[in-house]
Write a protein that holds these residues in place. Structure first.
Motif, short mmCIF file in Angstrom:
data_model
loop_
_atom_site.label_atom_id
_atom_site.label_comp_id
_atom_site.label_asym_id
_atom_site.label_seq_id
_atom_site.Cartn_x
_atom_site.Cartn_y
_atom_site.Cartn_z
N PHE A 1 3.44 66.28 10.90
CA PHE A 1 3.71 65.49 9.70
C PHE A 1 4.86 66.14 8.97
N ARG A 2 5.85 65.37 8.65
CA ARG A 2 6.97 65.89 7.88
C ARG A 2 6.55 65.98 6.41
N GLU A 3 6.83 67.10 5.80
CA GLU A 3 6.48 67.30 4.41
C GLU A 3 7.09 66.20 3.55
N GLY A 4 6.29 65.68 2.65
CA GLY A 4 6.77 64.67 1.72
C GLY A 4 6.46 63.24 2.14
N LEU A 5 6.12 63.01 3.41
CA LEU A 5 5.76 61.66 3.82
C LEU A 5 4.30 61.41 3.46
N ILE A 6 4.01 60.22 2.97
CA ILE A 6 2.61 59.84 2.78
C ILE A 6 2.03 59.64 4.16
N HIS A 7 0.88 60.22 4.42
CA HIS A 7 0.27 60.10 5.73
C HIS A 7 -1.24 59.95 5.62
N PHE A 8 -1.86 59.52 6.69
CA PHE A 8 -3.29 59.28 6.73
C PHE A 8 -3.75 59.40 8.17
N GLN A 9 -5.06 59.51 8.34
CA GLN A 9 -5.63 59.51 9.68
C GLN A 9 -6.76 58.49 9.69
N PHE A 10 -6.83 57.72 10.77
CA PHE A 10 -7.85 56.69 10.93
C PHE A 10 -8.54 56.93 12.26
N ASN A 11 -9.83 57.23 12.22
CA ASN A 11 -10.59 57.53 13.43
C ASN A 11 -11.04 56.22 14.07
N VAL A 12 -10.43 55.85 15.18
CA VAL A 12 -10.79 54.60 15.87
C VAL A 12 -11.89 54.83 16.91
N GLY A 13 -12.30 56.08 17.09
CA GLY A 13 -13.33 56.40 18.06
C GLY A 13 -14.73 56.21 17.51
N LYS A 14 -15.71 56.47 18.36
CA LYS A 14 -17.11 56.34 17.97
C LYS A 14 -17.70 57.67 17.52
N ASN A 15 -17.00 58.77 17.75
CA ASN A 15 -17.49 60.10 17.39
C ASN A 15 -16.68 60.67 16.24
N ASN A 16 -17.21 61.71 15.63
CA ASN A 16 -16.47 62.40 14.58
C ASN A 16 -15.22 63.04 15.17
N ALA A 17 -14.18 63.14 14.37
CA ALA A 17 -12.93 63.75 14.80
C ALA A 17 -12.71 65.04 14.02
N VAL A 18 -12.13 66.03 14.69
CA VAL A 18 -11.82 67.32 14.08
C VAL A 18 -10.37 67.64 14.39
N ALA A 19 -9.68 68.21 13.41
CA ALA A 19 -8.29 68.62 13.62
C ALA A 19 -8.09 69.99 12.99
N PHE A 20 -7.11 70.69 13.50
CA PHE A 20 -6.70 71.96 12.93
C PHE A 20 -5.26 71.81 12.49
N ALA A 21 -4.98 72.19 11.24
CA ALA A 21 -3.65 72.01 10.68
C ALA A 21 -3.02 73.35 10.34
N ASP A 22 -1.76 73.48 10.64
CA ASP A 22 -0.94 74.61 10.20
C ASP A 22 0.01 74.07 9.15
N LEU A 23 0.09 74.76 8.01
CA LEU A 23 0.87 74.28 6.88
C LEU A 23 1.97 75.26 6.52
N SER A 24 3.09 74.73 6.06
CA SER A 24 4.24 75.58 5.73
C SER A 24 4.23 75.99 4.26
N SER A 25 3.07 76.41 3.79
CA SER A 25 2.90 76.91 2.43
C SER A 25 1.70 77.84 2.43
N GLN A 26 1.73 78.88 1.63
CA GLN A 26 0.58 79.78 1.59
C GLN A 26 -0.55 79.21 0.76
N ASN A 27 -0.28 78.16 -0.03
CA ASN A 27 -1.32 77.55 -0.86
C ASN A 27 -0.98 76.08 -1.07
N SER A 28 -1.00 75.33 0.02
CA SER A 28 -0.61 73.93 -0.01
C SER A 28 -1.63 73.09 -0.76
N GLY A 29 -1.17 72.25 -1.65
CA GLY A 29 -2.04 71.34 -2.37
C GLY A 29 -1.91 69.94 -1.79
N VAL A 30 -2.93 69.12 -1.99
CA VAL A 30 -2.94 67.76 -1.47
C VAL A 30 -2.94 66.79 -2.64
#
Length: 132
Positions: free
Chosen positions: A61-90
């Motif tokens: 995800f490019r910083e500054g773009l509005i983004h979202f995730q939509f789980n189209v599967g039948k199971n729960n989804a898990v992701a791991f994110a690396d962020l370019s900030s030591q204290n990124s806010g959402v």
């Protein structure tokens, strides 16, 4: 309301990240992780980048773009994110626009979204009456 859970690993949990400019997070997704951003980016406005992800896939995800995730599967989804900030806010877009405190003047939202007042009232009610 959406039941996604983010487990951050930032400078608050791991002081050793101080001055490194990085952090990470584990995201346990509900069916929808609503639109959010970190900071504005006028360069790529109104451009949708979409991709179906499968186990092991990666998406940047490019910083500054509005983004979202939509789980189209039948199971729960898990992701791991690396962020370019030591204290990124959402910044969750709907929370800021329709759930702000104090509330944004409805006339601004009516004009900004080009909808009738009853639509704005309905959207705001989701944030002011829903407690889950």
């Amino acid at each position: 309301m959406f039941r996604s859970r983010v487990t951050p690993v930032n400078v608050n949990q791991l002081p050793g990240l101080n001055t490194l400019g990085i952090s990470a997070a584990r995201i346990d997704y509900a069916p929808l992780n609503p639109p959010y951003t970190y900071s504005p980016n006028p360069v790529l406005k109104n451009k949708l980048f979409a991709k179906y992800l499968y186990p092991g896939d990666m998406f940047v995800f490019r910083e500054g773009l509005i983004h979202f995730q939509f789980n189209v599967g039948k199971n729960n989804a898990v992701a791991f994110a690396d962020l370019s900030s030591q204290n990124s806010g959402v910044i969750t877009v709907a929370n800021v626009v329709f759930g702000s405190n104090p509330q944004i003047n409805p006339a601004v939202l009516i004009k900004g979204f080009q909808v009738e007042k009853n639509v704005i009232d309905h959207l705001e009610a989701q944030f002011w009456t829903n407690t889950d």
